[in-house]
Design an enzyme around this catalytic site. Structure first.
Site, PDB file in Angstrom:
ATOM      1  N   ASP A   1      -2.277  12.286   6.075  1.00  0.00           N
ATOM      2  CA  ASP A   1      -3.473  11.454   6.202  1.00  0.00           C
ATOM      3  C   ASP A   1      -4.722  12.241   5.831  1.00  0.00           C
ATOM      4  OD1 ASP A   1      -4.976   9.234   6.763  1.00  0.00           O
ATOM      5  OD2 ASP A   1      -4.918   9.469   8.939  1.00  0.00           O
TER       6      ASP A   1
ATOM      7  N   ARG B   1     -10.680  10.534   2.723  1.00  0.00           N
ATOM      8  CA  ARG B   1     -11.818  11.123   3.429  1.00  0.00           C
ATOM      9  C   ARG B   1     -12.183  12.492   2.847  1.00  0.00           C
ATOM     10  NH1 ARG B   1      -9.869  11.234   9.264  1.00  0.00           N
ATOM     11  NH2 ARG B   1      -7.858  10.663   8.370  1.00  0.00           N
ATOM     12  N   TRP B   2     -11.178  13.237   2.422  1.00  0.00           N
ATOM     13  CA  TRP B   2     -11.410  14.537   1.787  1.00  0.00           C
ATOM     14  C   TRP B   2     -12.241  14.354   0.517  1.00  0.00           C
ATOM     15  CZ3 TRP B   2     -10.217  16.927  -2.850  1.00  0.00           C
ATOM     16  CH2 TRP B   2     -10.229  18.327  -2.872  1.00  0.00           C
TER      17      TRP B   2
ATOM     18  N   HIS C   1      -6.292  12.072  -3.723  1.00  0.00           N
ATOM     19  CA  HIS C   1      -4.837  11.909  -3.750  1.00  0.00           C
ATOM     20  C   HIS C   1      -4.193  12.990  -4.627  1.00  0.00           C
ATOM     21  CE1 HIS C   1      -4.849   8.279  -1.419  1.00  0.00           C
ATOM     22  NE2 HIS C   1      -5.593   7.623  -2.288  1.00  0.00           N
TER      23      HIS C   1
ATOM     24  N   ASN D   1       0.396  -0.209   2.662  1.00  0.00           N
ATOM     25  CA  ASN D   1      -0.578   0.307   1.693  1.00  0.00           C
ATOM     26  C   ASN D   1      -0.823  -0.633   0.519  1.00  0.00           C
ATOM     27  OD1 ASN D   1       0.336   3.836   2.069  1.00  0.00           O
ATOM     28  ND2 ASN D   1      -1.227   2.618   3.111  1.00  0.00           N
ATOM     29  N   TRP D   2       0.033  -1.659   0.361  1.00  0.00           N
ATOM     30  CA  TRP D   2      -0.207  -2.629  -0.706  1.00  0.00           C
ATOM     31  C   TRP D   2      -1.499  -3.414  -0.461  1.00  0.00           C
ATOM     32  CZ3 TRP D   2       2.493  -2.009  -4.950  1.00  0.00           C
ATOM     33  CH2 TRP D   2       3.780  -1.473  -4.880  1.00  0.00           C
TER      34      TRP D   2
END
Length: 239
Positions: free
Chosen positions: A18, A22-23, A35, A66-67
């Site tokens: 996770d 945010r990163w 990603h 996640n779709w």
């Protein structure tokens, strides 16, 4: 804390990776780059687990939920998955990594499904570590599909006769030990429908690092913490 050479190691580690978005947001860059940074971290952690002696590593790459994300992000994730499968096979073979993709892959494009099949075939004989990439996976889906698979295999048997032991071989992780240690990065403290059956007695380690920042050193901390746990699997504590 220091991990002793004699400390017990988990046979099976599962990680909810996770924090990629945010990163990226913290760095004012597109989510796709977050990603991509997360995919790079996968290589480091798989290598570290293999060197330590972990036999099974399961990574939550893409959930059934996640779709619901924006179409552009989903497309980016599928492209990243495709790139990973194309580029990492040589590295996996060098490091003895056996790849398995767990989940309902039928929703992926035919080209991606073919890449998955080819990658699994090319790494099938590697024995250092098994890497389970859970893609379009959900724990509830896994239990439901296992039940349906059992029923198809035993059409003349009543569902009332189904036992836990009989169902286990039909789960997506049928040839893997149950999860000993479940790690979630990113500061959240929930399991998010990941390996619900398999992690019934897993030790849960939550950390604040966003996945692209999760290092082999933090993995070492999780293993050191795991070694301190008194795992009784429902039995009473010794008097």
């Amino acid at each position: 804390m220091h991990l002793s050479p004699a400390a017990p190691l988990p046979q099976h580690i599962a990680i909810i990776m996770d924090g990629n978005r945010r990163w990226a947001k913290k760095r004012f860059i597109p989510a796709a780059l977050g990603h991509a940074a997360g995919a790079q971290r996968v290589r480091d952690i798989v290598k570290a687990c293999g060197e330590i002696g972990i036999s099974q590593l399961s990574l939550f790459a893409f959930s059934t939920e996640n779709w619901k994300r924006p179409e552009e992000e989903i497309s980016s994730l599928m492209g990243l998955f495709t790139t990973y499968l194309k580029k990492e096979i040589r590295n996996m073979n060098t490091n003895g990594v056996r790849l398995k993709v767990l989940g309902d892959t039928g929703r992926f494009s035919p080209a991606l499904q073919a890449l998955i099949a080819d990658a699994q075939a090319q790494t099938a004989n590697n024995q250092v570590i098994t890497l389970n990439i859970c893609a379009n996976y959900g724990g509830r889906w896994d239990m439901l599909q296992a039940t349906k698979a059992w029923q198809r295999a035993h059409p003349d048997m009543l569902l009332d006769t189904l036992t836990e032991e009989a169902l286990a071989p039909y789960l997506s992780t049928a040839d893997a030990p149950e999860v000993d240690l479940l790690i979630r990065t990113g500061g959240e403290s929930r399991v998010s429908n990941f390996l619900l059956w398999q992690a019934a007695y897993a030790e849960l380690f939550f950390c604040d690092e966003l996945w692209p920042d999760f290092s082999p050193e933090t993995l070492h901390q999780a293993l050191t913490w795991f070694a301190t746990r008194d795992r009784r699997f429902g039995s009473s504590a010794p008097l």
